[in-house]
Design a protein around this motif. Structure first.
Motif, mmCIF file in Angstrom:
data_model
loop_
_atom_site.group_PDB
_atom_site.id
_atom_site.type_symbol
_atom_site.label_atom_id
_atom_site.label_comp_id
_atom_site.label_asym_id
_atom_site.label_seq_id
_atom_site.Cartn_x
_atom_site.Cartn_y
_atom_site.Cartn_z
ATOM 1 N N UNK A 42 0.831 -1.200 0.000
ATOM 2 C CA UNK A 42 0.000 0.000 0.000
ATOM 3 C C UNK A 42 0.864 1.248 0.000
ATOM 4 N N UNK A 43 1.887 1.187 0.806
ATOM 5 C CA UNK A 43 2.730 2.375 0.882
ATOM 6 C C UNK A 43 3.460 2.614 -0.426
ATOM 7 N N UNK A 44 3.887 1.527 -1.050
ATOM 8 C CA UNK A 44 4.580 1.721 -2.318
ATOM 9 C C UNK A 44 3.651 2.303 -3.372
ATOM 10 N N UNK A 45 2.446 1.817 -3.371
ATOM 11 C CA UNK A 45 1.502 2.317 -4.369
ATOM 12 C C UNK A 45 1.179 3.771 -4.094
ATOM 13 N N UNK A 46 1.013 4.090 -2.835
ATOM 14 C CA UNK A 46 0.700 5.484 -2.508
ATOM 15 C C UNK A 46 1.848 6.390 -2.930
ATOM 16 N N UNK A 47 3.055 5.935 -2.643
ATOM 17 C CA UNK A 47 4.196 6.761 -3.021
ATOM 18 C C UNK A 47 4.281 6.881 -4.539
ATOM 19 N N UNK A 48 4.003 5.772 -5.217
ATOM 20 C CA UNK A 48 4.030 5.829 -6.676
ATOM 21 C C UNK A 48 2.967 6.786 -7.195
ATOM 22 N N UNK A 49 1.838 6.791 -6.522
ATOM 23 C CA UNK A 49 0.772 7.692 -6.956
ATOM 24 C C UNK A 49 1.216 9.141 -6.828
ATOM 25 N N UNK A 50 1.812 9.475 -5.683
ATOM 26 C CA UNK A 50 2.218 10.856 -5.498
ATOM 27 C C UNK A 50 3.318 11.254 -6.463
ATOM 28 N N UNK A 51 4.268 10.351 -6.654
ATOM 29 C CA UNK A 51 5.386 10.699 -7.540
ATOM 30 C C UNK A 51 4.891 10.879 -8.971
ATOM 31 N N UNK A 69 6.760 24.289 -7.239
ATOM 32 C CA UNK A 69 7.481 24.133 -5.982
ATOM 33 C C UNK A 69 7.082 22.862 -5.253
ATOM 34 N N UNK A 70 5.810 22.590 -5.195
ATOM 35 C CA UNK A 70 5.393 21.444 -4.391
ATOM 36 C C UNK A 70 5.818 20.145 -5.050
ATOM 37 N N UNK A 71 5.723 20.101 -6.373
ATOM 38 C CA UNK A 71 6.120 18.869 -7.034
ATOM 39 C C UNK A 71 7.612 18.646 -6.900
ATOM 40 N N UNK A 72 8.340 19.743 -6.951
ATOM 41 C CA UNK A 72 9.780 19.622 -6.795
ATOM 42 C C UNK A 72 10.120 19.072 -5.422
ATOM 43 N N UNK A 73 9.459 19.615 -4.390
ATOM 44 C CA UNK A 73 9.730 19.140 -3.027
ATOM 45 C C UNK A 73 9.324 17.677 -2.872
ATOM 46 N N UNK A 74 8.202 17.312 -3.483
ATOM 47 C CA UNK A 74 7.730 15.939 -3.396
ATOM 48 C C UNK A 74 8.739 14.990 -4.027
ATOM 49 N N UNK A 75 9.195 15.348 -5.208
ATOM 50 C CA UNK A 75 10.119 14.470 -5.899
ATOM 51 C C UNK A 75 11.440 14.369 -5.161
ATOM 52 N N UNK A 76 11.842 15.495 -4.584
ATOM 53 C CA UNK A 76 13.095 15.469 -3.844
ATOM 54 C C UNK A 76 12.977 14.563 -2.626
ATOM 55 N N UNK A 77 11.810 14.669 -1.973
ATOM 56 C CA UNK A 77 11.596 13.838 -0.795
ATOM 57 C C UNK A 77 11.560 12.367 -1.175
ATOM 58 N N UNK A 78 10.933 12.083 -2.309
ATOM 59 C CA UNK A 78 10.810 10.686 -2.714
ATOM 60 C C UNK A 78 12.127 10.120 -3.193
ATOM 61 N N UNK A 79 12.978 10.964 -3.717
ATOM 62 C CA UNK A 79 14.216 10.483 -4.304
ATOM 63 C C UNK A 79 15.336 10.374 -3.288
ATOM 64 N N UNK A 80 15.023 10.677 -2.035
ATOM 65 C CA UNK A 80 16.064 10.616 -1.011
ATOM 66 C C UNK A 80 16.548 9.190 -0.870
ATOM 67 N N UNK A 81 17.800 8.979 -1.069
ATOM 68 C CA UNK A 81 18.350 7.664 -0.879
ATOM 69 C C UNK A 81 18.174 6.745 -2.070
ATOM 70 N N UNK A 82 17.271 7.148 -2.968
ATOM 71 C CA UNK A 82 17.090 6.296 -4.138
ATOM 72 C C UNK A 82 18.158 6.583 -5.169
ATOM 73 N N UNK A 83 18.032 5.869 -6.224
ATOM 74 C CA UNK A 83 18.898 6.203 -7.353
ATOM 75 C C UNK A 83 18.464 7.553 -7.914
ATOM 76 N N UNK A 84 19.277 8.066 -8.749
ATOM 77 C CA UNK A 84 19.005 9.391 -9.255
ATOM 78 C C UNK A 84 17.830 9.339 -10.222
ATOM 79 N N UNK A 85 16.680 9.720 -9.706
ATOM 80 C CA UNK A 85 15.496 9.672 -10.545
ATOM 81 C C UNK A 85 15.243 11.021 -11.205
#
Lengths: 354, 160
Positions: free
Chosen positions: B45-54, B66-82
């Motif tokens: 569920x969490x993965x799907x929710x995160x995928x939905x937001x991203x 601004x908000x989308x940028x912050x969202x993507x930055x938050x989601x990309x923390x620790x991940x590969x360079x998305x």
């Protein structure tokens, strides 16, 4: 100082008047303000004498305070040029008044600078030979009676901008007909929360929890004696439903040994919760009879479209219960659940079923 | 007030843009092959929710909001360079730094509501109130679009 400059001959200053477009920027400014303000014609039509002395303070608080900003206090040359020009046209009394208020200019400089405005008005009203090309202004017009220092203007600009955006938001939010700013903001906040909750719910039903949620339904329906065909989810067979319950219970028991929170989370993900046995018994006996019938037609559309509703009820903690479902969960985990009754009382939702 | 920006741009793309992005993210999730064990429901569920937001953030304009940028930055923390963040021409937070002290004086009713909004809208912490409300309007539009898309998917793909 100002008096002397007033009385100087105006050979050069008359050129200022005759070619206003080429004069200094300040000169154009206040002329523009004068000609752009509406009630000017009434002033022009008035007789000469009443203009200067009477209208000074009367127009002080007038709405055309914007000219105050335009008036170059320090650079009085352009103003004086006008006076000189008008003196050439014969309106002599004007000289005295500007002189008088010229001193006043200095005094009231720290105030709203209103006295400067009547001077210009008096002088240009009589003349009117100067043509000022209208320009688009980016300065703010001060409201009646308000100060025009840059802080309050910026403040006003900011407020207007915020109000503008709130108006745009008002159309987006349903039930956005609130006039009160505070309640409108509350509506906006609640709507954002609601939308985020909807995304969460939909992601639970969509691919995510759909399989497990429907399994709960099917097992409850099966154990309750309803036709399992009514459980239209179809992703789980009725036969495996009992195994699911047992498996769930084992899993919960295992999780409870290590950490209560994770156990609760696991249950929550499945749409279940813990509750003390006594409470569950009471609820099941109370509602088993009443809720059975409405459930049968409701169970028919348990499939996809209502799975968000199911998840909704999980989240909203409704209190409908299915007696048998609870019974099964309670029975095996008896000792454990009794021990944790204090915790479960707080979160005494129930199995989320329609 | 000729300088007032009458054209606050809060247009969002059509539904199909959101749908395409969301479906792509879902198929990416499926490729990762997480969905075998039903015990990991919450994780799914969490993965799907995160995928939905991203996917919503990407569909709504990527890093240009601004908000989308912050969202993507938050989601990309620790991940590969998305996501790649282009350098902004000017800093956004200058207004806050110069006037933060005075913000409490400015219509405290508006300001504490703005605080609550800042917690809800991603990236709201660094924005002035007027900018925040602009972002909220766009965010609300995008969220409702995303909800519509997901609801359509659920309705269309649910078994009869």
């Amino acid at each position: 100082m100002m008096n002397s400059s007033l009385l100087t001959p105006s050979s050069s200053s008359s050129s200022h008047i005759q070619t206003p477009a080429t004069t200094t920027f300040d000169h154009e400014d206040f002329l523009d303000q004068i000609f752009s303000s509406a009630p000017w014609p009434s002033v022009v039509d008035d007789a000469h004498p009443p203009l200067p002395s009477d209208s000074f303070h009367g127009h002080d608080v007038d709405s055309r305070n914007q000219q105050i900003m335009m008036m170059p206090l320090n650079d009085g040359s352009s103003v004086h040029a006008l006076y000189n020009g008008f003196s050439a046209s014969g309106s002599l009394p004007n000289f005295h008044i500007p002189q008088g208020s010229g001193g006043g200019l200095m005094n009231q400089e720290r105030q709203t600078q209103t006295p400067s405005q009547p001077q210009a008005r008096a002088s240009t009203a009589t003349g009117g030979t100067v043509a000022a090309p209208p320009q688009s202004r980016t300065k703010v017009r001060a409201r009646r009676g308000q100060a025009t220092d840059p802080h309050s203007i910026a403040e006003r600009l900011r407020r207007e901008r915020i109000a503008e955006r709130m108006k745009a938001l008002q159309e987006l939010v349903p039930n956005g007909n609130k006039i009160d700013k505070a309640s409108m903001l509350d509506e906006i906040i609640d709507y954002v929360k609601f939308l985020q909750l909807q995304v969460k719910v939909l992601s639970m039903s969509r691919l995510g929890g759909a399989a497990s949620v429907s399994s709960q339904i099917s097992e409850a329906g099966g154990s309750h004696g309803n036709a399992t065909s009514a459980m239209a989810s179809g992703s789980q067979t009725a036969g495996s439903s009992n195994d699911n319950i047992t498996m769930t219970e084992h899993q919960v028991a295992k999780l409870m040994e290590e950490d209560m929170g994770s156990a609760m989370q696991y249950l929550q993900g499945k749409g279940l919760c813990l509750m003390p046995i006594s409470l569950a018994t009471a609820i099941s006996t109370a509602t088993c009879h009443t809720t059975r019938n409405p459930l049968i037609p409701g169970a028919a559309d348990v499939g996809g479209p209502s799975s968000p509703n199911l998840s909704n009820m999980t989240i909203q903690s409704t209190n409908t219960t299915m007696g048998h479902g609870n019974g099964k969960l309670k029975g095996n985990g008896n000792g454990i659940i009794e021990g944790s009754s204090s915790i479960s009382v707080k979160e005494a939702v129930s199995v989320s079923k329609p | 007030m000729a300088s007032a920006d009458k054209t606050i741009n809060t247009d969002v793309p059509e539904k199909d843009v959101f749908a395409i992005h969301f479906l792509q993210s879902l198929s990416n999730l499926r490729i990762q092959n997480l969905f075998n064990s039903p015990d990991t429901t919450n994780y799914r569920v969490r993965k799907i929710k995160k995928a939905a937001y991203v996917s919503m953030a990407r569909a709504a304009g990527g890093t240009s909001r601004l908000w989308s940028r912050a969202l993507l930055r938050r989601a990309a923390k620790g991940n590969n360079k998305i996501v790649r963040f282009p350098r902004r021409k000017r800093k956004v937070t200058w207004k806050i730094s110069s006037k933060r002290r005075r913000s409490d004086q400015r219509a405290p009713v508006v300001e504490d509501a703005a605080e609550r909004l800042r917690n809800l809208v991603p990236g709201g912490g660094g924005m002035e109130t007027s900018k925040l409300m602009e972002e909220t309007a766009h965010y609300i539009k995008c969220l409702s679009m995303q909800v519509k898309v997901m609801q359509c998917l659920v309705d269309g793909l649910s078994p009869k």
